[in-house]
Design an enzyme around this catalytic site. Structure first.
Site, PDB file in Angstrom:
ATOM      1  N   LYS A   1       0.927  -1.064   0.192  1.00 44.01           N
ATOM      2  CA  LYS A   1      -0.096   0.072   0.073  1.00 44.01           C
ATOM      3  C   LYS A   1       0.848   1.276  -0.012  1.00 44.01           C
ATOM      4  CE  LYS A   1      -4.108  -1.730   2.500  1.00 44.01           C
ATOM      5  NZ  LYS A   1      -3.726  -3.269   2.658  1.00 44.01           N
TER       6      LYS A   1
ATOM      7  N   GLU B   1      -2.522   6.560   8.526  1.00 46.39           N
ATOM      8  CA  GLU B   1      -3.235   7.433   7.686  1.00 46.39           C
ATOM      9  C   GLU B   1      -4.182   8.350   8.369  1.00 46.39           C
ATOM     10  OE1 GLU B   1      -3.194   5.710   3.200  1.00 46.39           O
ATOM     11  OE2 GLU B   1      -4.912   5.556   4.217  1.00 46.39           O
TER      12      GLU B   1
ATOM     13  N   HIS C   1     -14.157  -4.161   8.779  1.00 46.73           N
ATOM     14  CA  HIS C   1     -13.745  -3.597   7.452  1.00 46.73           C
ATOM     15  C   HIS C   1     -13.844  -4.830   6.409  1.00 46.73           C
ATOM     16  CE1 HIS C   1     -12.006  -0.752  10.242  1.00 46.73           C
ATOM     17  NE2 HIS C   1     -11.572  -1.647  10.983  1.00 46.73           N
TER      18      HIS C   1
ATOM     19  N   ARG D   1      -6.965  -8.198  -8.846  1.00 43.27           N
ATOM     20  CA  ARG D   1      -7.758  -9.531  -9.319  1.00 43.27           C
ATOM     21  C   ARG D   1      -9.237  -9.007  -9.518  1.00 43.27           C
ATOM     22  NH1 ARG D   1     -10.434  -9.241  -4.470  1.00 43.27           N
ATOM     23  NH2 ARG D   1      -9.394  -8.624  -2.658  1.00 43.27           N
TER      24      ARG D   1
END
Length: 668
Positions: free
Chosen positions: A133, A217, A252, A308
């Site tokens: 990420k 973040e 999540h 994907r």
């Protein structure tokens, strides 16, 4: 919905030279999904299976099936060498990775390429670029794609991460640099939560992805999760197939998805689509991919790219009337994209609901066991069921707990919601806990119909943990009438008997119901009053009955599935309940429940020792099942008397994990 409508691909794809045989390096629903398209194209399929999947549906549907190892994924579905060995042995020209497992593993894609096998997905360089990420965000920033403020650096010391967190400000999000699906992710509200959050996220990331690197973040308080489906061919020509809203999530992980995303301006929708294509071009992408964004009002930020096919791809297929697996196979075989951006059209609205083997009443903990009864909604032009399970299957704790996906399509969002509500009502499963009733609750929540969406939606509208008064009366009445019918059928009631007393248990609570036969139906005497009711039962199959319950001037459809240990599962359109006739297997729960295993699983971490004094809330032990971690915490101040399990041990639900003495008891 029928695949003729939902997957009405451009006919030119039918003329593409496809592979003769492919191996599907996956299991369950996605393996079955790929097999359907391959069969349509005349491509032979090779399935792989573990001990737990010896009788699985995907194994049955494929042309060939090869055993690859024991039930744990690390010893079977994650064995890159074994999968390639099987592909070569079977003569498969290509490997479809599905999603999950090795679908985003760059080493596996590279190993396929080196073995002369086509990987049906992007090049390993692209997977590697998006696999981290932090690296992905650096690439996206360079490509002009908006990113969320945060720290994505390589210095992973606690001191650096804590300092960066202070710079970014709270609340913030700690996330695993690799992988997705909510693994290795923690929301940190206050500075004092950060140290424990970093440790938990690292541990989960290492276990799930083999890498414990994290990024930090800024946490957007009420974001929407909107993603864009992209597709590229081998000449780096790309398109976006519109967008999906995936904001409804628990742990999540997505629960309900829809396409197109509601309440986006045309300009924003176009900007997101173009940004997603720019992301693909930046890494010379190939095949199907998804670019995920956090949306904050009219602003959007790149979150990650999934290299994907996504679980929720059917809603995109429904609104575009394209078969994305067929596109994957064609592009991997060297074909150009069948449609240009201008030729792609969006039709109507589609919803997908993920049915999980889990207990919404207990923090969505996964459940395992045997499917004793199973009824799917009838498939049609507007209703589609994607599943890899069937009645009689045993759902183990080794894999993801998703049982199926219900997908509906309609001309507009309101009609699609109505269609989904009916489809969920028609789905009924008995034998283990699932989230069917919770999905019904979400779909019919007024705020959902108004598209008041955010990733906190489920926190705002949590599952109903108990039946309301009206539901309880209906359930007890139906259960008592069913049991009366069974006793009468078995000849256990005296011929002259016109009354009977039935005892039922609901969530450990005993209820005594009296039935008195009348000229028309029964007088039902409940603990809080009486009503008049009647039902005529029809046996659908052994142990499964259906009928139309008339009660208090209303009529409601009812279905009962008999279960072992004197239990029954009773279904109504918008709720269901398990009733017990004896109460013997529903022993009372006391404070020690917190020290018992809440699910079948494996002990992944033990944080305490015998004789250790702990404070209330101290993390004692971590269990893992179906890709989820669950931490057992101390219920109060006390002392650890005994620890019964160690790391790696398998544990059955309800087993005592450790002996714990409360502080007051210890002091005495």
């Amino acid at each position: 919905m029928s695949e003729q409508k939902a997957m009405n691909s451009n006919k030119s794809l039918q003329d593409v030279k496809h592979f003769d045989k492919i191996l599907i390096a996956n299991r369950g629903e996605i393996a079955c999904r790929v097999i359907r398209t391959a069969r349509k194209l005349g491509i032979k399929t090779v399935a792989v299976y573990s001990d737990a999947d010896y009788q699985a549906l995907h194994k049955t549907l494929a042309d060939e099936a090869f055993y690859i190892g024991p039930s744990p994924a690390q010893e079977s579905y994650l064995r890159k060498d074994k999968l390639i060995e099987v592909a070569l042995q079977a003569g498969a020209q290509a490997v479809h990775p599905g999603y999950g497992f090795l679908s985003e593993n760059a080493d596996f894609a590279q190993a396929c390429e080196e073995a002369g096998i086509q990987f049906i997905g992007p090049r390993h360089e692209a997977i590697r670029a998006m696999g981290s990420k932090s690296e992905a965000k650096a690439l996206m920033e360079k490509a002009g794609v908006p990113i969320c403020p945060g720290y994505h650096g390589s210095d992973q010391s606690d001191e650096t991460l804590i300092a960066e967190a202070q710079r970014i400000g709270y609340p913030l999000m700690v996330k695993a640099a690799l992988g997705g699906g909510g693994k290795g992710m923690r929301i940190i509200e206050q500075p004092e939560q950060l140290q424990e959050g970093l440790q938990a996220a690292r541990r989960e990331a290492q276990k799930s992805f083999g890498d414990d690197h994290l990024l930090v973040e800024s946490y957007i308080a009420r974001p929407r999760h909107v993603e864009v489906q992209i597709f590229f061919d081998q000449t780096n020509q790309g398109v976006y197939l519109f967008d999906r809203d995936c904001s409804l999530q628990r742990r999540h992980q997505k629960v309900i998805e829809e396409a197109p995303a509601p309440n986006l301006s045309d300009s924003m929708r176009k900007s997101m689509g173009e940004a997603a294509v720019a992301a693909g071009k930046a890494i010379q992408y190939r095949g199907a991919g998804t670019v995920e964004f956090l949306v904050d009002g009219e602003r959007f930020y790149f979150m990650e790219m999934n290299t994907r096919l996504q679980v929720e791809h059917p809603v995109t297929e429904a609104i575009t009337r394209q078969d994305l697996v067929e596109w994957q196979l064609a592009v991997a075989a060297g074909a150009s994209l069948p449609l240009t951006q201008e030729q792609l059209q969006c039709h109507g609205h589609a919803l997908e609901a993920r049915i999980y083997a889990e207990s919404p009443d207990h923090d969505f903990l996964p459940s395992s066991g045997k499917i004793m009864g199973l009824q799917w909604p009838a498939e049609s032009e507007n209703v589609r069921v994607d599943t890899g399970v069937q009645q009689g299957d045993h759902i183990s704790s080794h894999y993801d707990p998703m049982l199926a996906k219900l997908v509906v399509w309609a001309e507009n969002r309101e009609s699609a919601i109505d269609q989904m509500s009916r489809a969920l009502s028609d789905y009924q499963q008995a034998g283990l806990s699932d989230n069917r009733d919770f999905l019904v609750h979400l779909i019919n929540e007024p705020a959902f119909r108004k598209a008041e969406l955010s990733t906190h939606f489920i926190d705002q509208y949590p599952p109903q943990t108990e039946l309301d008064h009206g539901q309880l009366r209906i359930a007890l009445t139906a259960g008592a009438l069913y049991q009366f019918n069974q006793l009468q059928y078995k000849g256990s009631l005296p011929t002259a008997s016109f009354s009977s007393q039935i005892t039922l248990f609901v969530n450990h609570q005993q209820y005594v119901i009296s039935l008195k036969q009348e000229s028309e139906g029964f007088k039902v005497i409940l603990p809080d009053g009486h009503c008049h009711a009647d039902i005529h039962w029809y046996e659908l199959e052994q142990g499964c009955y259906s009928g139309q319950l008339s009660i208090a001037n209303q009529s409601i459809h009812c279905r009962v599935v008999a279960l072992p240990e004197a239990r029954m599962k009773v279904f109504f359109p918008h709720f269901s309940v398990e009733l017990n006739l004896s109460g013997q297997c529903l022993g009372a729960h006391d404070g020690s429940e917190a020290m018992s295993a809440p699910m079948n699983g494996t002990v992944s971490s033990v944080m305490v020792k015998e004789g250790q004094t702990v404070k209330a809330g101290t993390a004692l032990l971590v269990m893992e099942a179906m890709k989820m971690e669950h931490t057992i915490n101390a219920p109060c101040d006390g002392v650890i008397d005994s620890v019964y399990y160690q790391v790696g041990d398998r544990v059955d639900a309800g087993s005592s994990l450790m002996a714990f003495k409360e502080e007051a008891e210890n002091a005495a």
